[in-house]
Design an enzyme around this catalytic site. Structure first.
Site, PDB file in Angstrom:
ATOM      1  N   HIS A  78      -8.202   3.284  -2.981  1.00  0.00           N
ATOM      2  CA  HIS A  78      -9.107   3.345  -1.837  1.00  0.00           C
ATOM      3  C   HIS A  78     -10.159   4.405  -2.153  1.00  0.00           C
ATOM      4  CE1 HIS A  78      -5.984   1.559   1.169  1.00  0.00           C
ATOM      5  NE2 HIS A  78      -6.136   0.832   0.067  1.00  0.00           N
TER       6      HIS A  78
ATOM      7  N   ASP B  57     -11.156   8.407   7.425  1.00  0.00           N
ATOM      8  CA  ASP B  57     -10.819   8.925   8.754  1.00  0.00           C
ATOM      9  C   ASP B  57     -11.548  10.237   9.002  1.00  0.00           C
ATOM     10  OD1 ASP B  57      -8.987   6.963   9.584  1.00  0.00           O
ATOM     11  OD2 ASP B  57      -7.450   7.814   8.276  1.00  0.00           O
TER      12      ASP B  57
ATOM     13  N   THR C 177      -3.803   4.784  -1.218  1.00  0.00           N
ATOM     14  CA  THR C 177      -4.748   5.359  -0.256  1.00  0.00           C
ATOM     15  C   THR C 177      -5.412   6.621  -0.812  1.00  0.00           C
ATOM     16  OG1 THR C 177      -2.957   6.605   0.768  1.00  0.00           O
ATOM     17  CG2 THR C 177      -3.513   4.488   1.757  1.00  0.00           C
ATOM     18  N   TYR C 178      -6.515   7.006  -0.160  1.00  0.00           N
ATOM     19  CA  TYR C 178      -7.220   8.235  -0.544  1.00  0.00           C
ATOM     20  C   TYR C 178      -7.272   9.156   0.669  1.00  0.00           C
ATOM     21  CZ  TYR C 178     -10.340  11.377  -2.899  1.00  0.00           C
ATOM     22  OH  TYR C 178     -10.849  12.495  -3.497  1.00  0.00           O
TER      23      TYR C 178
ATOM     24  N   GLN D 129       7.156   5.535  17.730  1.00  0.00           N
ATOM     25  CA  GLN D 129       5.967   4.802  17.272  1.00  0.00           C
ATOM     26  C   GLN D 129       5.329   3.974  18.394  1.00  0.00           C
ATOM     27  OE1 GLN D 129       7.827   2.842  13.915  1.00  0.00           O
ATOM     28  NE2 GLN D 129       6.808   4.208  12.474  1.00  0.00           N
TER      29      GLN D 129
ATOM     30  N   GLU E  69       0.859  -1.191   0.000  1.00  0.00           N
ATOM     31  CA  GLU E  69       0.000   0.000   0.000  1.00  0.00           C
ATOM     32  C   GLU E  69       0.888   1.231   0.000  1.00  0.00           C
ATOM     33  OE1 GLU E  69      -3.347   0.746   3.046  1.00  0.00           O
ATOM     34  OE2 GLU E  69      -1.890   2.332   3.438  1.00  0.00           O
TER      35      GLU E  69
ATOM     36  N   GLN F 118      -6.576  -3.958   9.589  1.00  0.00           N
ATOM     37  CA  GLN F 118      -5.747  -2.935  10.215  1.00  0.00           C
ATOM     38  C   GLN F 118      -4.449  -3.604  10.650  1.00  0.00           C
ATOM     39  OE1 GLN F 118      -4.532  -0.137  10.515  1.00  0.00           O
ATOM     40  NE2 GLN F 118      -6.306   0.960  11.363  1.00  0.00           N
TER      41      GLN F 118
ATOM     42  N   ALA G 196     -19.216   2.885   5.376  1.00  0.00           N
ATOM     43  CA  ALA G 196     -18.667   2.158   4.227  1.00  0.00           C
ATOM     44  C   ALA G 196     -19.718   1.224   3.626  1.00  0.00           C
ATOM     45  CB  ALA G 196     -17.423   1.378   4.653  1.00  0.00           C
TER      46      ALA G 196
ATOM     47  N   HIS H  19     -12.856  -1.948  15.688  1.00  0.00           N
ATOM     48  CA  HIS H  19     -12.824  -0.539  15.299  1.00  0.00           C
ATOM     49  C   HIS H  19     -13.057   0.303  16.554  1.00  0.00           C
ATOM     50  CE1 HIS H  19     -14.293   3.319  13.585  1.00  0.00           C
ATOM     51  NE2 HIS H  19     -13.273   3.096  12.783  1.00  0.00           N
TER      52      HIS H  19
END
Ligand code: FAD
Length: 318
Positions: free
Chosen positions: A95, A127, A50-51, A247, A19, A211, A145, A184
């Site tokens: 996406h 998001d 991705t979008y 991270q 991705e 995820q 979605a 989620h």
């Protein structure tokens, strides 16, 4: 070809896919090629792009007042998909999100994809915008979605929003959706989250990409729960190598997942950034080897601009 057809044809072999994120506005397509070129030897059958929805920024005016402006910082998803397909001859999976699109704009985006022979999409809600604490749907746009999956399925059946279109040409999109081995974050419980995941499958989605997770048992438990709930589609594990000490906090905060105690301990003890990266690579290899051994259909790497770490993990795994 459809993403699911690749899974059907592997005969138990685990595939590798990637991705990528569109570059920030002003960046060039070459940055995407520089990321993907070194990975093409692994023969990914498909690459996701991705979008990114518009964000609000505040520009200071001469008057001293601030003007709120909506801008898309990472445009170009569809163009990048077309460029990837052209350069590498592999399928690209854009996406498609609910946020920022009216239903009409979604329909037009799907028409563009169809005309470009892009027949795979990952259908997502999207998001929340930066500085907003929850997802705000666009006026006349989809809220979940699930609604987006239904619209794509309608087009696959030749049904457009304009009911006066008779005998509309049918699209043939293979629809993927997101899944959350650690639930989620907005869902009150796992069961309800799975309930809506199943609804998306019933509405026409045919595979799930998860995820990221760092504890494989979460993925295996998720598969079991999905199968118990009657979700039978392929479930592709999303892999994100951890490479930086910060991270330890940023990943849980941004993606609402847990990091295993052993990994946190090792990274916390690491003396320098190279040592952290090495721990992340070894952890990724350990995860990927087990996922492969236990029959994951594909290892889907979230590159986020760093191809080298994923390359090392794949070389040691495949
Ligand atoms: P949904 O399926 O709509 O679910 C959102 C929440 O609502 C869940 O809690 C669910 O349980 C609940 N729910 C679902 N349907 C209903 C319903 N009908 N009624 C009531 N509740 C419901 N974001 C981007 O902006 N761009 C990307 O390119 C992108 N790519 C991603 C790729 C992957 C593999 C993953 C895992 C996530 C990605 N995301 C992306 C993030 C994603 O948009 C967010 O996680 C978002 O918060 C949820 O998206 P979804 O499609 O799972 O939403």
């Amino acid at each position: 070809m459809k993403v699911t057809e690749y899974f059907e044809k592997t005969e138990g072999k685990t595939l590798v896919s990637f991705e990528v994120l569109p570059p920030l506005k002003g960046g060039s397509m070459q940055t995407i090629f520089n990321t993907l070129d070194p990975l093409m030897d692994f023969k990914p059958p498909f690459i996701d792009v991705t979008y990114h929805r518009e964000e609000y920024v505040y520009n200071r005016q001469d008057t001293g007042f601030y003007e709120k402006v909506a801008i898309r910082k990472r445009p170009g998803t569809v163009g990048i998909c077309a460029a990837i397909m052209h350069r590498y001859g592999v399928d690209a999976v854009p996406h498609l999100i609910c946020g920022g699109f009216t239903r009409e704009e979604t329909e037009n985006a799907l028409i563009d994809l169809n005309f470009l022979n892009i027949n795979n999409v990952l259908a997502l809600r999207g998001d929340a915008r930066r500085f907003e604490d929850k997802f705000v749907p666009t006026k006349d746009g989809h809220i979940y979605a699930l609604d987006l999956v239904e619209q794509i399925t309608n087009m696959n059946n030749g049904q457009y929003l304009d009911k006066s279109i008779e005998n509309g040409s049918s699209t043939d999109f293979c629809i993927g959706i997101a899944g959350y081995p650690e639930k989620h974050f907005e869902s009150p419980n796992f069961e309800l989250d799975l309930h809506f995941t199943k609804k998306k499958i019933e509405a026409g989605a045919s595979y799930i990409v998860t995820q990221m997770f760092f504890d494989n048992s979460k993925y295996f438990d998720y598969i079991e729960k999905c199968r118990d709930a009657g979700i039978t589609v392929p479930i592709v594990p999303g892999i994100k190598p951890l490479t930086k000490k910060y991270q330890l906090n940023s990943i849980p905060r941004r993606f609402f997942i847990n990091l295993p105690e052993d990994l946190v301990k090792e990274v916390s003890k690491a003396r320098n950034s190279e040592a952290v990266r090495q721990i992340g690579i070894e952890w990724g290899i350990m995860q990927c080897k087990e996922l492969k051994e236990r029959g994951a259909p594909c290892l889907h790497f979230y590159l986020m601009g760093d191809w080298e770490t994923s390359k090392k993990i794949i070389e040691a795994t495949m």
